[in-house]
Design an enzyme around this catalytic site. Sequence first.
Site, PDB file in Angstrom:
ATOM      1  N   LYS A  94     -82.833  63.207  -8.057  1.00 59.14           N
ATOM      2  CA  LYS A  94     -83.040  63.457  -9.493  1.00 59.14           C
ATOM      3  C   LYS A  94     -84.338  64.236  -9.623  1.00 59.14           C
ATOM      4  CE  LYS A  94     -80.715  59.329  -9.249  1.00 59.14           C
ATOM      5  NZ  LYS A  94     -80.686  58.426  -8.092  1.00 59.14           N
ATOM      6  N   ASP A 133    -101.111  47.897  -0.155  1.00 58.32           N
ATOM      7  CA  ASP A 133    -102.558  47.748   0.055  1.00 58.32           C
ATOM      8  C   ASP A 133    -103.423  48.416  -1.002  1.00 58.32           C
ATOM      9  OD1 ASP A 133    -101.987  46.280   2.281  1.00 58.32           O
ATOM     10  OD2 ASP A 133    -102.560  47.817   3.731  1.00 58.32           O
TER      11      ASP A 133
END
Length: 487
Positions: A227, A412
Site C-alpha cells: 500500500k 528498545d
Amino acid sequence: MNFIQDNIWWFVIGLNYLFVFITAGYEIMHNREPAKTISLLFALVVLPGIGLIIYYFFAQEFRKDKIFNRKKVYDHEMIKKWEDKLILEEKDLAHLENFFVDDKIKLVRLLQNNQTKPFTFGNKVDILVNARKKFDTLFADLKKAEKHIHLEYYMFRSDNIGNKLIDILCDKAKEGVDIRISYDYVGSSLSSKALKRMNSCGIEIFPFMPVWFPNLTRKLNYRNHRKLVIIDGKVGFIGGVNISDEYVNYKGQEDTKMYWRDMHLRIEGHGVKSLQAQFLLNFNFITSKEIEIKDEYFPTIEAAGKSAVQIAASGPDTDWKNIMEAILTAINTAEKYVYITTPYFIPNNEILTALCTASRIGIDIKIIIPEVGDSVVARHATNSYIEMLLESGVRVFHYCKGMVHAKTMVVDGVISTIGTCNLDNRSFDINFEINAFVYDKYIAQEMLVIFNNDLLECDELNLEKWRNRAYSEKIKESLSRLWAPLL
C-alpha cells in the site's frame, strides 16, 4: 476397453497417484522449504484429484517463476541506473556507528546491502492511527500535488472512500498532474464505471498479475500486498490501510460494522525515494514498458525532519527475504523489549525461535493479535503457536475491540517498523510486501504509547487457562497448522 470401464474408478485413482508421484519428485528435487513441501505433499496425497488441481493452478506456476526470474534481472539493471540517487556510500555508512548503540547498526547494514534499501537521513515521519486519519491526511496532500501521483494498493474498491479518492485523482489529472495506479487484481474490486472514468481522465491504471479465478485464488496466489502513495517524489505513504470502506470506522456504524484498528505512515524526505524506486520497478513490470525516469521522480530534497528511515521490500522476485531478515535481526539484537502488533501470526521457525529465545534470556516480548480476526483458519493456525510462546514467557494479548490489522514492531525505544508485512509465511515468501524501518527515539516513544493504549483494549492470555481450552479447539488448531505454510 471393457476392463477399464469396469474398473474406471481404480484407473482414475491410479492415474492420479502416478501424477502425484511425478509432482512429488519435482517438488523434492527443487529443494524448497521443507515445511511448505510437506504441506503440499500432504494435500496431494489426502485430496485425490483436488490436490493436483490446487497444486497446478495455485501452488506451482511455471509461467510466474519465469516471469519473476526475468524481473530479478530487470530490477538489477534498473537499480544500477538509480543507485547514485539512492545508495549511501560506505564512508558515510561508517559514521552511523555514532548514532546507534550496541548491535542496532547490524540491521542498518543488513538492509543497506540488500539492493535498494538505503539508509536515509532528514525524514519527517508522522504516525497515522486508523484509516480516517490516514485518508484525511492523504487527501489533503493529494490536493497539493503539482507533478505526479503514484499509487500502489492491494485493495482498491470503488466504494464510498474509493470514489472520494477517484474524485480527487480525476481533478488532479485534469490539472495536468501525471497519475499512475497499480492495483492488485485479486484484492481489488473496481467497477467498470470507475475504471472507465479514470482512463478517460488520462490516469494510467493497471492490474497486478490478473488471474482467471480471483475469488478462488485469494489465498493461493502471488499477490501484491503493498500500500504505497508517492506525491511529487517528496511525500510518501506506507502502511496497512487499504482503499476500502471496510477500514474506515464511520460514525453511526459501531453496532453494525467491526471496528478496524490499523496504522499508516506519512514520510516526507529522502526515504520517499526508496518508495518511488519500488513503485517504478513494479509499474514497469506490470505494464511491460520502461517509464522514462525524470529528475522530478527523485528531486533534490532539503532535510524535512530528524528521522532516519530505511525501506525494506520483499517478494517472490527478491534474492533475500528482506523484511523477514530485518525483523529477525531486530529481535536477535534486542536488549530490553520487543513489542509486536500483527493481524496474522503464523511464524516460520526462525521468527518463532528468535521470539522464544529472546524471552527466555530476559527480553520483554509482547504480541498483540486479534481475538477473532477475519479468517477462521488463520486464527486456528495462530492459536497453535500460542502455548509455546506462553511457555517461553512471551506475553500474548487478544485485541478485543475489533479487528487489529496494524503490522508494527517497536524495539528498545530505538527501532520502529510499520508496513504491510504480517508475521506469516505468505508475507515472508509469497506476497510482495514493503515495510519502513524508522530509527528515531521520539517515534519509538510514540509507538510505545500507541501500543500501550492498545493493550487497554486487550485481554492477556494465561498459560494454565490456555492449556485447558476445549480439546475440539486443539484439533482445529493442529489441522490448521498443517496448512500454515500455504495460508
